[in-house]
Design an enzyme around this catalytic site. Structure first.
Site, short mmCIF file in Angstrom:
data_model
loop_
_atom_site.label_atom_id
_atom_site.label_comp_id
_atom_site.label_asym_id
_atom_site.label_seq_id
_atom_site.Cartn_x
_atom_site.Cartn_y
_atom_site.Cartn_z
N SER A 485 0.84 -1.18 0.00
CA SER A 485 0.00 0.00 0.00
C SER A 485 0.89 1.25 0.00
O SER A 485 1.69 1.42 -0.91
CB SER A 485 -0.95 -0.04 1.20
OG SER A 485 -1.98 0.90 1.05
N ASP A 570 -8.70 -4.62 -6.28
CA ASP A 570 -8.34 -3.67 -5.22
C ASP A 570 -9.15 -2.38 -5.39
O ASP A 570 -9.01 -1.69 -6.40
CB ASP A 570 -6.83 -3.37 -5.31
CG ASP A 570 -6.32 -2.62 -4.09
OD1 ASP A 570 -7.10 -1.94 -3.41
OD2 ASP A 570 -5.10 -2.72 -3.83
N HIS A 602 -7.04 -5.57 -1.90
CA HIS A 602 -5.93 -4.80 -1.33
C HIS A 602 -5.13 -5.70 -0.40
O HIS A 602 -5.21 -5.60 0.83
CB HIS A 602 -6.47 -3.58 -0.59
CG HIS A 602 -5.43 -2.53 -0.33
ND1 HIS A 602 -4.72 -1.91 -1.33
CD2 HIS A 602 -4.98 -1.98 0.83
CE1 HIS A 602 -3.89 -1.02 -0.80
NE2 HIS A 602 -4.01 -1.06 0.51
#
Length: 630
Positions: A485, A570, A602
């Site tokens: 991320s 995602d 994600h």
């Protein structure tokens, strides 16, 4: 997304590019670090007669229920596509759980009876996300939920009848409410309003009264309501209004002032407050310095903690669940070197027994300690973090993986981290740092990150590498960087902006282009868009700032080998973020290893996908850092 080691002292000097038989004996199978836990997520029914937990079935985490005192458990769900990660008891005979599809984060709410009968999707709406507002623990057949069914950007409040499935609209979001709070009777009486950069605390005495604005602050200051006092007249809040570190106060809505300071800490923010529902009193608070710490106001709760810790010395002990009478306790005991175990304790009879080890296949004595560290950034700011060295090594001239956390407005904490232990077991030192912007260190530290993506935030990471080299810990020729991320962004920024620093990088669902990140945020983040512009930069007014900080526009500077992993579904960091950087590298004729999983979002939730990812990472690090591989 979601986070050890086995090397003997004799073998610690063998940090080379081949796997010797002796090293191989020290390697723990990769799958053991990333397997689903044996059992996890233990909860107790309100009446204290049954225990529930999650365990694998068909390689997916499902819910099991057993009577207390029995060794036999019944599986009550049959999830075959995705793990069940969140669930809770709704009365003594029903369990509710949340589940999405393929990682899209559009969670549906399901109900199942405790005997496994009547599995129902209570919110069978396409492209709708459900949040839990109040479990209504004293009302067995009802729950308050938020849904963005009417408008994907906004969550309205519904009362859901669990027996009939009927939904009743309690409050329609007027377009600017980002959060709701009920009193102890389950009445909706507090709301948080935002215009993107300013937040207002709204309050009403009764559910049929209109909301009134109590105070408005810029998002940099926060008066966050935690829960009502037990007479439902005042609020406990976590507030940094007029101060740097957030602290716990009693807040009087009649005067809109902080009435009493309950607890503060000079070094870190305090956000949490614990209470006894049965005895109707606040029992304590908790905060994180180098480790999580408790401060109790209530002698009974303090005595319980002391009793549990005396039975499990050396472990971090957390009460995870109690029955309604609060005389039967489920607890977790873990540390930096074990994922831990769950226990049952009866405060009346004194019965104390282990329920399960989460990862019994991982030998605790072969794991590596996570050591709190700190270093000074180039502008004098103190950066806290955690250093994990391969077990048995002398801690000198090691191959290293720098592992910045995601968020970025989050933080790393002390405790078991499967990724870190896996890397350490392969002979790699791991440094995790809470760079500026990490939460918990006060407002000034947080604000120091605003519009500093790829700049001061990245400098803090770079300065961590330099600190490791200066300490003689890191081999300067064998420093890799891995993150997910925002951590994935930091990988790309590190390779692009400090190309001589890293030998390789692994980007996991990371951001490459700040323009497209801001263009494609999920609709339910829309209320925070203006705040994100202030924190990251405005795509129209600050184009040069965002372009300079976006690694995709500087891909020509990346020379180190790169491995990219991405979930196709995602909703936060779209697949296009990874596509862009991979395409930019390949246009230069640079081969980038690229893994895409079509049934993930994600981060990789499914066990077989985790195995694939970490197996590829293992090969990548063995090739470019000289780490050990199976």
């Amino acid at each position: 997304m979601t986070k050890f080691i086995l090397l003997s002292t004799v073998l610690a000097v063998v940090l080379c590019f081949f796997v010797s038989p002796l090293w191989a004996e020290g390697l723990i199978p990769l799958e053991d670090f990333f397997r689903n836990p044996e059992k996890s997520g233990f909860q107790i029914s309100p009446d204290g007669t049954r225990i529930s937990y999650r365990a694998s079935w068909e390689r997916r985490l499902n819910i099991f229920v057993q009577d207390i005192g029995s060794d036999e458990a019944k599986r009550i769900t049959s999830a075959a596509e995705r793990d069940i990660l969140a669930y809770f008891w709704a009365g003594n005979n029903r369990i509710l759980y949340l589940q999405d599809s393929g990682g899209d984060e559009n969670y549906h709410l399901y109900a199942v009876n405790a005997d496994g009968s009547e599995v129902r999707d209570l919110t069978p709406f396409k492209d709708v996300r459900v949040t839990i507002i109040d479990r209504l623990e004293d009302i067995e057949d009802e729950v308050l939920i938020g849904m963005n069914r009417r408008d994907p950007r906004l969550f309205d409040v519904y009362r859901l009848n669990l027996a009939s499935g009927d939904l009743t609209l309690i409050e329609e979001n007027p377009g600017d409410i980002e959060g709701w709070l009920t009193d102890h009777d389950g009445k909706l009486r507090v709301a948080m309003r935002t215009d993107g950069v300013n937040t207002s605390l709204l309050y009403r005495d009764r559910e049929d009264h209109p909301f009134k604005t109590l105070l408005t602050t810029n998002f940099r200051e926060s008066v966050a309501p935690l829960f009502f006092t037990f007479d439902n007249k005042k609020l406990y809040v976590a507030s940094n209004l007029g101060r740097d570190k957030s602290a716990i106060y009693i807040f009087d809505p009649r005067t809109a002032v902080h009435e009493e300071l309950l607890f503060e800490h000079p070094e870190v923010d305090v956000y949490r407050l614990f209470f006894s529902r049965k005895r109707k009193l606040v029992t304590g608070t908790g905060f994180t310095t180098d480790r999580f710490r408790y401060h109790f106001f209530d002698e009974q709760r303090s005595s319980l903690q002391k009793e549990l810790e005396s039975r499990l010395p050396g472990y971090e002990v957390t009460v995870t669940s109690m029955n309604k009478n609060e005389d039967k306790v489920l607890l977790h005991a873990g540390s930096d070197r074990t994922q831990g175990s769950y226990y049952f304790y009866d405060t009346v009879t004194g019965e104390f027994r282990k329920l399960a080890d989460l990862s019994p296949w991982l030998p605790e004595d072969k794991m590596a300690p996570m050591m709190p560290v700190q270093y000074t950034a180039r502008d004098g700011l103190t950066i806290h973090g955690y250093l994990t060295l391969p077990a048995g090594s002398d801690g000198k001239n090691l191959p290293v993986v720098i592992n910045p956390h995601g968020g970025p407005w989050a933080r790393d904490t002390w405790g078991f981290d499967g990724e870190v232990q896996f890397l350490a077991n392969r002979g790699l030192a791991v440094l995790q740092m809470n760079f500026r912007g990490s939460t918990g260190y006060g407002r000034t530290f947080w604000e120091a990150s605003f519009k500093q993506w790829g700049r001061a935030m990245q400098d803090d990471i770079t300065d961590g590498v330099k600190w490791l080299i200066e300490q003689g810990i890191a081999d300067p020729e064998k420093v890799g960087i891995y993150g997910g991320s925002y951590g994935g962004y930091a990988v790309l920024a590190g390779l692009a902006f400090t190309p001589d620093l890293y030998a390789c990088g692994v980007d996991y669902v990371g951001v490459s282009n700040l323009f497209t990140l801001l263009e494609t945020i999920p609709p339910y983040w829309e209320l925070g868009r203006q705040m994100m512009y202030e924190q990251i930069g405005h795509p129209e007014k600050e184009k040069e700032l965002l372009k300079a900080a976006s690694p995709v526009f500087h891909a020509d500077r990346i020379r180190a080998p790169l491995f990219v992993a991405q979930g196709a579904n995602d909703p936060r960091v779209k697949k296009a973020e990874s596509d862009q950087i991979v395409e930019a590298m390949r246009k230069r004729g640079v081969d980038v290893e690229y893994m895409v999983k079509d049934n993930e979002g994600h981060g990789f939730l499914n066990e077989e996908n985790r195995f694939d990812f970490y197996r590829a990472m293992e090969r990548f690090h063995a090739k470019h850092l000289g780490s050990m591989a199976e």
